[in-house]
Design a protein around this motif. Structure first.
Motif, PDB file in Angstrom:
ATOM      1  N   PRO A   7      15.466  -0.818 -20.824  1.00  0.00           N
ATOM      2  CA  PRO A   7      14.253  -0.134 -21.294  1.00  0.00           C
ATOM      3  C   PRO A   7      13.109  -1.088 -21.655  1.00  0.00           C
ATOM      4  O   PRO A   7      11.945  -0.793 -21.369  1.00  0.00           O
ATOM      5  CB  PRO A   7      14.742   0.649 -22.520  1.00  0.00           C
ATOM      6  N   ALA A   8      13.413  -2.235 -22.234  1.00  0.00           N
ATOM      7  CA  ALA A   8      12.361  -3.199 -22.599  1.00  0.00           C
ATOM      8  C   ALA A   8      11.673  -3.798 -21.375  1.00  0.00           C
ATOM      9  O   ALA A   8      10.549  -4.289 -21.465  1.00  0.00           O
ATOM     10  CB  ALA A   8      12.945  -4.308 -23.473  1.00  0.00           C
ATOM     11  N   ASP A   9      12.346  -3.769 -20.206  1.00  0.00           N
ATOM     12  CA  ASP A   9      11.772  -4.319 -18.972  1.00  0.00           C
ATOM     13  C   ASP A   9      10.747  -3.396 -18.332  1.00  0.00           C
ATOM     14  O   ASP A   9       9.933  -3.843 -17.526  1.00  0.00           O
ATOM     15  CB  ASP A   9      12.868  -4.556 -17.923  1.00  0.00           C
ATOM     16  N   VAL A  10      10.810  -2.101 -18.643  1.00  0.00           N
ATOM     17  CA  VAL A  10       9.991  -1.111 -17.935  1.00  0.00           C
ATOM     18  C   VAL A  10       8.509  -1.457 -17.968  1.00  0.00           C
ATOM     19  O   VAL A  10       7.876  -1.557 -16.914  1.00  0.00           O
ATOM     20  CB  VAL A  10      10.283   0.324 -18.445  1.00  0.00           C
ATOM     21  N   PRO A  11       7.888  -1.701 -19.131  1.00  0.00           N
ATOM     22  CA  PRO A  11       6.460  -2.037 -19.098  1.00  0.00           C
ATOM     23  C   PRO A  11       6.174  -3.384 -18.440  1.00  0.00           C
ATOM     24  O   PRO A  11       5.130  -3.568 -17.815  1.00  0.00           O
ATOM     25  CB  PRO A  11       6.039  -2.035 -20.572  1.00  0.00           C
ATOM     26  N   LEU A  12       7.101  -4.342 -18.553  1.00  0.00           N
ATOM     27  CA  LEU A  12       6.907  -5.657 -17.945  1.00  0.00           C
ATOM     28  C   LEU A  12       6.921  -5.590 -16.419  1.00  0.00           C
ATOM     29  O   LEU A  12       6.302  -6.416 -15.751  1.00  0.00           O
ATOM     30  CB  LEU A  12       7.997  -6.624 -18.406  1.00  0.00           C
ATOM     31  N   LEU A  13       7.620  -4.614 -15.866  1.00  0.00           N
ATOM     32  CA  LEU A  13       7.740  -4.489 -14.413  1.00  0.00           C
ATOM     33  C   LEU A  13       6.572  -3.721 -13.797  1.00  0.00           C
ATOM     34  O   LEU A  13       6.373  -3.781 -12.595  1.00  0.00           O
ATOM     35  CB  LEU A  13       9.071  -3.802 -14.075  1.00  0.00           C
ATOM     36  N   TYR A  14       5.775  -3.047 -14.623  1.00  0.00           N
ATOM     37  CA  TYR A  14       4.699  -2.220 -14.062  1.00  0.00           C
ATOM     38  C   TYR A  14       3.722  -2.992 -13.183  1.00  0.00           C
ATOM     39  O   TYR A  14       3.322  -2.469 -12.138  1.00  0.00           O
ATOM     40  CB  TYR A  14       3.947  -1.447 -15.153  1.00  0.00           C
ATOM     41  N   PRO A  15       3.297  -4.220 -13.515  1.00  0.00           N
ATOM     42  CA  PRO A  15       2.381  -4.908 -12.589  1.00  0.00           C
ATOM     43  C   PRO A  15       2.960  -5.049 -11.178  1.00  0.00           C
ATOM     44  O   PRO A  15       2.236  -4.863 -10.191  1.00  0.00           O
ATOM     45  CB  PRO A  15       2.170  -6.269 -13.254  1.00  0.00           C
ATOM     46  N   LEU A  16       4.235  -5.342 -11.053  1.00  0.00           N
ATOM     47  CA  LEU A  16       4.865  -5.439  -9.734  1.00  0.00           C
ATOM     48  C   LEU A  16       4.924  -4.069  -9.060  1.00  0.00           C
ATOM     49  O   LEU A  16       4.640  -3.944  -7.865  1.00  0.00           O
ATOM     50  CB  LEU A  16       6.275  -6.032  -9.856  1.00  0.00           C
ATOM     51  N   ILE A  17       5.238  -3.030  -9.823  1.00  0.00           N
ATOM     52  CA  ILE A  17       5.270  -1.662  -9.297  1.00  0.00           C
ATOM     53  C   ILE A  17       3.872  -1.256  -8.846  1.00  0.00           C
ATOM     54  O   ILE A  17       3.695  -0.712  -7.761  1.00  0.00           O
ATOM     55  CB  ILE A  17       5.808  -0.672 -10.362  1.00  0.00           C
ATOM     56  N   ARG A  18       2.871  -1.520  -9.653  1.00  0.00           N
ATOM     57  CA  ARG A  18       1.492  -1.123  -9.347  1.00  0.00           C
ATOM     58  C   ARG A  18       0.977  -1.798  -8.081  1.00  0.00           C
ATOM     59  O   ARG A  18       0.301  -1.175  -7.270  1.00  0.00           O
ATOM     60  CB  ARG A  18       0.583  -1.479 -10.535  1.00  0.00           C
ATOM     61  N   ILE A  19       1.309  -3.059  -7.899  1.00  0.00           N
ATOM     62  CA  ILE A  19       0.874  -3.776  -6.704  1.00  0.00           C
ATOM     63  C   ILE A  19       1.584  -3.225  -5.466  1.00  0.00           C
ATOM     64  O   ILE A  19       0.983  -3.053  -4.413  1.00  0.00           O
ATOM     65  CB  ILE A  19       1.141  -5.286  -6.848  1.00  0.00           C
ATOM     66  N   SER A  20       2.862  -2.918  -5.601  1.00  0.00           N
ATOM     67  CA  SER A  20       3.659  -2.463  -4.468  1.00  0.00           C
ATOM     68  C   SER A  20       3.492  -0.981  -4.168  1.00  0.00           C
ATOM     69  O   SER A  20       3.586  -0.561  -3.019  1.00  0.00           O
ATOM     70  CB  SER A  20       5.138  -2.741  -4.729  1.00  0.00           C
ATOM     71  N   PHE A  21       3.289  -0.183  -5.218  1.00  0.00           N
ATOM     72  CA  PHE A  21       3.162   1.268  -5.088  1.00  0.00           C
ATOM     73  C   PHE A  21       1.931   1.731  -5.865  1.00  0.00           C
ATOM     74  O   PHE A  21       2.055   2.264  -6.966  1.00  0.00           O
ATOM     75  CB  PHE A  21       4.424   1.973  -5.630  1.00  0.00           C
ATOM     76  N   PRO A  22       0.727   1.518  -5.320  1.00  0.00           N
ATOM     77  CA  PRO A  22      -0.505   1.789  -6.074  1.00  0.00           C
ATOM     78  C   PRO A  22      -0.674   3.238  -6.498  1.00  0.00           C
ATOM     79  O   PRO A  22      -1.427   3.532  -7.420  1.00  0.00           O
ATOM     80  CB  PRO A  22      -1.625   1.352  -5.138  1.00  0.00           C
ATOM     81  N   HIS A  23       0.033   4.166  -5.881  1.00  0.00           N
ATOM     82  CA  HIS A  23      -0.096   5.575  -6.238  1.00  0.00           C
ATOM     83  C   HIS A  23       0.667   5.937  -7.514  1.00  0.00           C
ATOM     84  O   HIS A  23       0.454   6.998  -8.082  1.00  0.00           O
ATOM     85  CB  HIS A  23       0.409   6.453  -5.091  1.00  0.00           C
ATOM     86  N   ILE A  24       1.526   5.049  -8.017  1.00  0.00           N
ATOM     87  CA  ILE A  24       2.311   5.331  -9.214  1.00  0.00           C
ATOM     88  C   ILE A  24       1.529   4.867 -10.445  1.00  0.00           C
ATOM     89  O   ILE A  24       1.228   3.686 -10.593  1.00  0.00           O
ATOM     90  CB  ILE A  24       3.686   4.648  -9.160  1.00  0.00           C
ATOM     91  N   THR A  25       1.210   5.822 -11.317  1.00  0.00           N
ATOM     92  CA  THR A  25       0.479   5.507 -12.553  1.00  0.00           C
ATOM     93  C   THR A  25       1.449   4.922 -13.580  1.00  0.00           C
ATOM     94  O   THR A  25       2.672   5.042 -13.437  1.00  0.00           O
ATOM     95  CB  THR A  25      -0.168   6.765 -13.149  1.00  0.00           C
ATOM     96  N   LEU A  26       0.892   4.333 -14.631  1.00  0.00           N
ATOM     97  CA  LEU A  26       1.722   3.790 -15.699  1.00  0.00           C
ATOM     98  C   LEU A  26       2.587   4.879 -16.324  1.00  0.00           C
ATOM     99  O   LEU A  26       3.776   4.678 -16.564  1.00  0.00           O
ATOM    100  CB  LEU A  26       0.857   3.116 -16.767  1.00  0.00           C
ATOM    101  N   GLN A  27       2.003   6.038 -16.569  1.00  0.00           N
ATOM    102  CA  GLN A  27       2.756   7.148 -17.166  1.00  0.00           C
ATOM    103  C   GLN A  27       3.918   7.569 -16.259  1.00  0.00           C
ATOM    104  O   GLN A  27       5.033   7.774 -16.734  1.00  0.00           O
ATOM    105  CB  GLN A  27       1.825   8.328 -17.423  1.00  0.00           C
ATOM    106  N   GLU A  28       3.655   7.679 -14.963  1.00  0.00           N
ATOM    107  CA  GLU A  28       4.736   8.031 -14.025  1.00  0.00           C
ATOM    108  C   GLU A  28       5.801   6.942 -13.997  1.00  0.00           C
ATOM    109  O   GLU A  28       6.995   7.237 -13.983  1.00  0.00           O
ATOM    110  CB  GLU A  28       4.167   8.230 -12.615  1.00  0.00           C
TER     111      GLU A  28
END
Length: 154
Positions: A7-28
């Motif tokens: 669970p602690a990794d989830v916000p840290l991984l968002y930059p990688l998710i956002r770059i790879s999947f730009p349609h996924i918002t932080l909330q999603e």
């Protein structure tokens, strides 16, 4: 260093998710990440996260799900494997794949299935290479020999 998503990794991984999947918002992503971070004996899906060290941000990830295949039996499938660095891509893969094998054995799987590009695509806004996507997909299933390392002959 590779470990399951916590669970602690989830916000840290968002930059990688956002770059790879730009349609996924932080909330999603927080909703998805929390689901993927669940652990326990009934967890059938999740994510492995690669880092260069314990205090470093994520540099790669691999989603996984446990399922059944008529040909291979219980199978650990990774639909998305993403590396943040071109120059260290092979090093990241060399860390993720053995971790997937260990996880497959822990989950009682008979095989590992990965999907990869023949021709990797690059997000135009980023240097992140998606190793799995909808174009030029190659599927590879490797059967596990439960007495040895991966049977690489298949």
């Amino acid at each position: 260093m590779v470990r399951r998503l916590e669970p602690a990794d989830v916000p840290l991984l968002y930059p990688l998710i956002r770059i790879s999947f730009p349609h996924i918002t932080l909330q999603e992503w927080v909703r998805i990440g929390r689901r993927l971070a669940r652990s326990g004996p009934r967890a059938r899906e999740g994510m492995l996260v690669a880092r260069y060290g314990p205090a470093r941000p994520p540099c790669g990830m691999a989603t996984f799900r446990r399922g059944f295949d008529l040909c291979s039996g219980d199978t650990l499938t990774s639909d998305y494997i993403i590396a943040l660095s071109y120059t260290h891509e092979q090093q990241i893969m060399n860390a993720l794949l053995p971790a997937m094998e260990t996880l497959a054995r822990e989950l009682g799987c008979d095989a590992i299935r990965t999907f990869s590009y023949n021709k990797p695509t690059i997000n135009r806004d980023s240097a992140v290479r998606k190793l799995c996507s909808s174009g030029h997909i190659t599927e590879r299933t490797v059967h596990l020999d439960h007495n040895k390392e991966i049977d690489r002959g298949l």
